[in-house]
Design a protein around this motif. Structure first.
Motif, short mmCIF file in Angstrom:
data_model
loop_
_atom_site.label_atom_id
_atom_site.label_comp_id
_atom_site.label_asym_id
_atom_site.label_seq_id
_atom_site.Cartn_x
_atom_site.Cartn_y
_atom_site.Cartn_z
N TYR A 1 16.11 -36.73 9.55
CA TYR A 1 15.43 -35.89 10.56
C TYR A 1 13.93 -36.19 10.53
O TYR A 1 13.42 -36.78 9.58
N THR A 2 13.25 -35.74 11.57
CA THR A 2 11.82 -36.03 11.65
C THR A 2 11.08 -34.88 12.31
O THR A 2 11.64 -33.80 12.50
N TYR A 3 9.83 -35.12 12.66
CA TYR A 3 8.93 -34.05 13.09
C TYR A 3 9.35 -33.44 14.42
O TYR A 3 9.95 -34.11 15.26
N LEU A 4 8.96 -32.23 14.60
CA LEU A 4 9.45 -31.38 15.68
C LEU A 4 9.02 -31.87 17.06
O LEU A 4 7.87 -32.25 17.26
N GLN A 5 9.97 -31.81 17.99
CA GLN A 5 9.73 -32.09 19.40
C GLN A 5 10.21 -30.89 20.22
O GLN A 5 11.02 -30.09 19.74
N PRO A 6 9.74 -30.73 21.45
CA PRO A 6 10.22 -29.62 22.28
C PRO A 6 11.72 -29.72 22.53
O PRO A 6 12.27 -30.81 22.67
N TYR B 1 -4.00 -25.85 8.49
CA TYR B 1 -3.62 -27.11 7.82
C TYR B 1 -4.82 -28.02 7.54
O TYR B 1 -4.69 -29.02 6.85
N VAL B 2 -5.99 -27.69 8.09
CA VAL B 2 -7.19 -28.51 7.85
C VAL B 2 -7.75 -28.16 6.48
O VAL B 2 -8.08 -27.00 6.21
N LYS B 3 -7.84 -29.18 5.62
CA LYS B 3 -8.33 -28.93 4.27
C LYS B 3 -9.75 -28.40 4.30
O LYS B 3 -10.61 -28.89 5.03
N SER C 1 3.86 -30.44 7.97
CA SER C 1 4.90 -30.89 7.04
C SER C 1 4.82 -32.38 6.74
O SER C 1 5.81 -33.00 6.36
N ASN C 2 3.67 -32.95 6.90
CA ASN C 2 3.51 -34.39 6.70
C ASN C 2 4.02 -34.83 5.33
O ASN C 2 3.63 -34.29 4.30
N GLY C 3 4.93 -35.80 5.31
CA GLY C 3 5.43 -36.37 4.06
C GLY C 3 6.75 -35.82 3.60
O GLY C 3 7.44 -36.45 2.80
N PHE D 1 4.11 -23.74 12.65
CA PHE D 1 3.06 -23.68 11.65
C PHE D 1 3.41 -22.90 10.38
O PHE D 1 2.55 -22.77 9.50
N SER D 2 4.59 -22.35 10.24
CA SER D 2 4.85 -21.50 9.07
C SER D 2 4.63 -22.28 7.78
O SER D 2 4.80 -23.50 7.71
N ASN D 3 4.29 -21.53 6.74
CA ASN D 3 3.93 -22.17 5.47
C ASN D 3 4.24 -21.17 4.36
O ASN D 3 3.37 -20.71 3.65
N VAL D 4 5.51 -20.81 4.24
CA VAL D 4 5.90 -19.68 3.41
C VAL D 4 6.50 -20.14 2.09
O VAL D 4 7.47 -20.92 2.09
#
Length: 862
Positions: free
Chosen positions: A645-650, A501-503, A599-601, A581-584
């Motif tokens: 919904y929002t970003y993933l937590q355990p 994910y790092v540009k 998945s920012n944004g 991390f999937s990006n399919v």
């Protein structure tokens, strides 16, 4: 009433797989606690190691645990030891393929069961990118299995490893004590009476060589080669049957929006709302059946090598190498053809009665595997792009209706025109296209699965009581233990499935680590009648704060044969690397991991797809009723739901369990019962979210009514509901006339309630009732043995992104007879799984399972 007949009646209700392994010759009913008969001592001495990470009596295990030994597997009517686990109390097996099956306990099953941990001699057997094992693909063979211990419930406090639904530990044979050469040939036949294909042969050849070269060094080598023809998935049920129902068109092949369960290329991303005449229709591209885009031939290889060196009488150093090469069908959200899929594992362990240290490395390479759904839809698109196809369809419809055709006739003629020249299965052009797409690593235009990754793991534990002194435990009644573990996944980005994910570093390796540790104290009280234990585990993941998991247990044993237990524990499950991390890119839908860095944004600007589907259907129906599109949009826009919904937590679970385990009639009868209550928070699942191509509020409904003006995502996130499930099981096992084993068990599981209905997938996917009854024995008449097992499970609702719907109840009979040629060391076993050949589905979207008839020849040479 004779006790045998009374107990036989009880077996009609329930039973257990807790098998005693000894023969009784005497009894002493007046004996004191520590003065039982020799046979009873052996039965009471049955030990397990997985429940508390130390050896302990199975009757006094503080949590539910099932132990199945090699003798049990030998007596089983199942074709393999792994298949035999289906009859264990509390266990649910689903069958995505003849090549592998998936174990689950206590609900929330799926085809990649990331909530259930599977170990081989304490080593995690998972395929790293999935976060779960592919059945027994890299596990032990029938010849090397010593026993299996299954914890049907949360085991996170001791193991971490995401074992919130349960854990299985496959224990293999020791090369020092189980030496010799063993060869096994299993020959079978399946697909008898299958309308899809003719009967097919199955062959599995296994060998085991174990030898102690000296008192200090021993080795073993195992190998298995399996060939066969996989179960076929060809369910034609229309998943989009309601699409055109208000226009008088029923679901099925005549539905222009037809979406068969195992048809690929006609899913939601392959459909459009098309105006034909003065009506709007849901039109799907034609797609292909699964059997058109894959081979069902199965070729699997697995090999393992073990080297063991005794440094002294108490300390042993062990190295193990495992290898698996898979060519068969695999299933997660979609179904895949695995081809040249290779898993390898190196493990090193140093162990004695005070400490053990273990490290292992697993590597994964998906080889030439490919996605069947992407193959189906992109063969269609490779022949003709969507815009051209829909334009041709519209032209064909208009031409037909102008010539006087009815609407159903016009829809058929329109498809014929749009599909003219389409690649036909079985032709050279079709195969060449499929081969080309299977090598293109972009699911928007191809189908290849190209994943490479590694998993490094190190762990250790110390028995502090023994480290202090060999008499500390006896003198104080205290058992002290502590341990640690560290795991790092290394993803090698392929540009489709994963990217960094790092540009600017999109193809640089991506790391994902966690570190944890635990401490446990146990105390025996009142002359060992009561044992209490407390455990605290702490885990830290790179992307989440420190998480604590406590476990408290109590076991009360008024006499050795009667044991009552209660426990409470919690557990966290960190997202797997696919969930994180999937990006399919997949047919117009981008599947992205739920971490903010990936998945920012997406969450902030999106709408829930199910609400968009309802909105679009309502607009279509209004249009067909005579309203203009813009008026319909304004009328129905209230159906749209902004994402919350929002970003993933355990994921988190609190679990309470109570149980009872006992022996009666000098060990002839065993009883095992348990009850559990689980509470889940932040349940991890997927949701589809669409982001409109505008931020202007007035324009958003118009953009969301047009598929070309919105971006589609499938994102991992957490349920907003608090999810509860409740269940229990009861098992009985009775040894009859010293020769026969009669067992029965019943398990109950129910998703009790959710505190807040939401749109997130949380498929419980578990039958409410599962029962197993078995009768048989080894050497019951001379050297003959036999077994017959009946299994029944109730119907249940299956929920997944591939398909939702009801799975019908089913019952199966397995049976076998075997004979030991003692002098030659040869055992001949003839058996059948699903003897009556009644085809059934273990889940929706998977294959139909029929009868499997086999002969197994096992030769042991000492």
């Amino acid at each position: 009433m004779n006790k045998h007949y009374a107990l036989l009646s009880m077996m009609l209700l329930a039973g257990s797989t807790l098998f005693a392994q000894s023969n009784k010759k005497a009894k002493d009913t007046t004996a004191k606690r520590n003065d039982t008969t020799q046979i009873k001592k052996q039965e009471l001495g049955e030990v397990v190691v997985s429940a508390s990470r130390i050896s302990e009596n199975i009757l006094r295990s503080p949590v539910s645990i099932e132990k199945i030994t090699a003798a049990d597997f030998r007596r089983s009517a199942a074709p393999s030891f792994f298949d035999a686990l289906e009859n264990v109390k509390g266990v649910q097996l689903i069958t995505p393929s003849l090549g592998f099956r998936i174990i689950n306990t206590r609900g929330f099953a799926n085809t990649t069961n990331v909530r259930f941990t599977q170990l081989v001699d304490g080593v995690d057997n998972q395929a790293p990118h999935i976060g779960a094992p592919i059945g027994d693909a890299m596990g032990p063979s029938d010849l090397d299995i010593e026993s299996v211990e299954i914890i049907p419930g949360t085991a996170s406090a001791l193991y971490g490893l995401n074992a919130i639904n349960g854990l299985a530990n496959f224990i293999t044979k020791d090369p020092f004590t189980s030496q010799g050469i063993s060869i096994q040939q299993k020959t079978g036949i399946n697909h008898i009476g299958d309308s899809e294909t003719s009967a097919k042969l199955f062959s599995e050849t296994s060998f085991r060589l174990a030898k102690a070269i000296s008192k200090k060094f021993a080795f073993k080598i195992n190998g298995t080669y399996t060939t066969g023809y996989d179960w076929i998935a060809d369910n034609r049920t229309d998943l989009n049957a309601a699409a055109n129902a208000k226009l008088g068109i029923a679901g099925g092949p005549d539905n222009p929006g037809y979406d068969p369960v195992n048809g690929y290329g006609n899913e939601s991303s392959d459909r459009k709302t098309v105006t034909l005449g003065d009506k709007q229709y849901s039109i799907a591209r034609t797609g292909y059946a699964e059997k058109d885009v894959t081979s069902y031939n199965l070729h699997n290889v697995k090999v393992d090598v073990g080297l063991a060196y005794k440094i002294n009488d108490n300390t042993r150093l062990t190295y193990t190498y495992r290898f698996a090469d898979l060519d068969n069908i695999y299933q997660r959200a979609n179904r895949f053809r695995l081809s040249g899929y290779v898993l390898q594992q190196h493990a090193l362990e140093l162990k004695n009665n005070i400490y053990q240290v273990r490290a292992y490395w697993t590597s994964e390479n998906t080889g030439k595997s490919y996605n069947l759904r992407s193959a189906g839809e992109n063969i269609d698109r490779n022949y003709k792009d969507d815009n051209t196809w829909y334009a041709d369809f519209t032209k064909g419809f208009n031409t037909a209706t102008s010539a006087g055709a009815t609407v159903p006739q016009a829809l058929q003629q329109a498809r014929q025109l749009a599909d003219a020249g389409r690649y036909q299965p079985g032709t050279a052009a079709f195969k060449a296209t499929l081969d080309k797409l299977a090598d293109i690593n972009n699911w928007d235009v191809g189908a290849a699965l190209r994943v490479k990754d590694d998993m490094w793991h190190a762990e250790g534990q110390v028995d502090i009581s023994n480290a202090i002194s060999s008499t500390f435990k006896k003198q104080t009644g205290l058992e002290l233990m502590a341990g640690f573990d560290h795991r790092t996944y290394i993803i090698h980005p392929d540009g489709n499935y994963f990217i960094n994910y790092v540009k600017g570093q999109e193809y640089s390796n991506l790391d994902y680590s966690k570190t944890g540790g635990f401490a446990q104290v146990a105390k025996s009280l009142f002359d060992n009648e009561l044992k209490l234990s407390a455990t605290l585990r702490a885990d830290k993941n790179d992307y989440f704060s420190l998480k604590l998991n406590p476990r408290f247990t109590a076991v009360f044993s008024p006499i050795p044969e009667q044991n009552f237990r209660v426990s409470f524990q919690s557990g966290y499950r960190f997202p797997s690397i696919f969930e994180a991390f999937s990006n399919v890119n997949s047919g117009g839908v981008k599947r992205v991991g739920g971490l903010r860095v990936v998945s920012n944004g997406v969450f902030e600007n999106s709408y829930v797809r199910t609400s968009i589907d309802a909105f679009q259907a309502a607009v279509k129906n209004d249009f067909n009723a005579g309203m203009s599109t813009s008026a319909a949009i304004e009328k129905e826009k209230g159906l749209l739901k902004k994402n919350t919904y929002t970003y993933l937590q355990p994921e988190h679970i609190n679990s309470f369990e109570a149980g009872y385990k006992s022996l009666f009639f000098n060990g002839d009868l065993s009883v095992d019962a348990d009850f559990y209550y689980n509470r889940y928070n932040n349940f991890i699942g997927q949701i589809e979210l669409n982001v409109p191509g505008t931020t202007k509020p007035d324009s958003i409904p118009y953009y969301l009514n047009d598929k070309t003006k919105q971006a589609r995502y499938r994102v991992w996130t957490n349920s907003q509901s608090v999810v509860y499930n409740i269940g229990g099981s009861l098992g009985l096992s009775y040894r009859l006339w010293q020769k026969y084993i009669l067992t029965g068990n019943v398990s109950y599981a129910k998703l009790q309630r959710t505190a807040n209905e939401d749109a997130l997938e949380d498929g419980f996917n578990t039958p409410q009732w599962i029962t197993n009854y078995s009768f048989g024995g080894n050497h019951v008449v001379g050297n003959f043995g036999f077994n017959a097992t009946y299994k029944w499970q109730s119907g249940f609702y299956w929920q997944s992104f591939l398909v939702n719907g009801n799975v019908a109840s089913y019952g199966t009979i397995d049976a076998q007879v075997n004979y030991d040629f003692v002098k030659t060391g040869l055992n001949v076993k003839v058996g059948a799984s699903n003897l009556t050949n009644q085809y059934y589905y273990s889940f929706l979207g998977g294959p139909a399972i029929g009868g499997f008839y086999y002969t197994t020849l096992t030769l042991n040479i000492k």
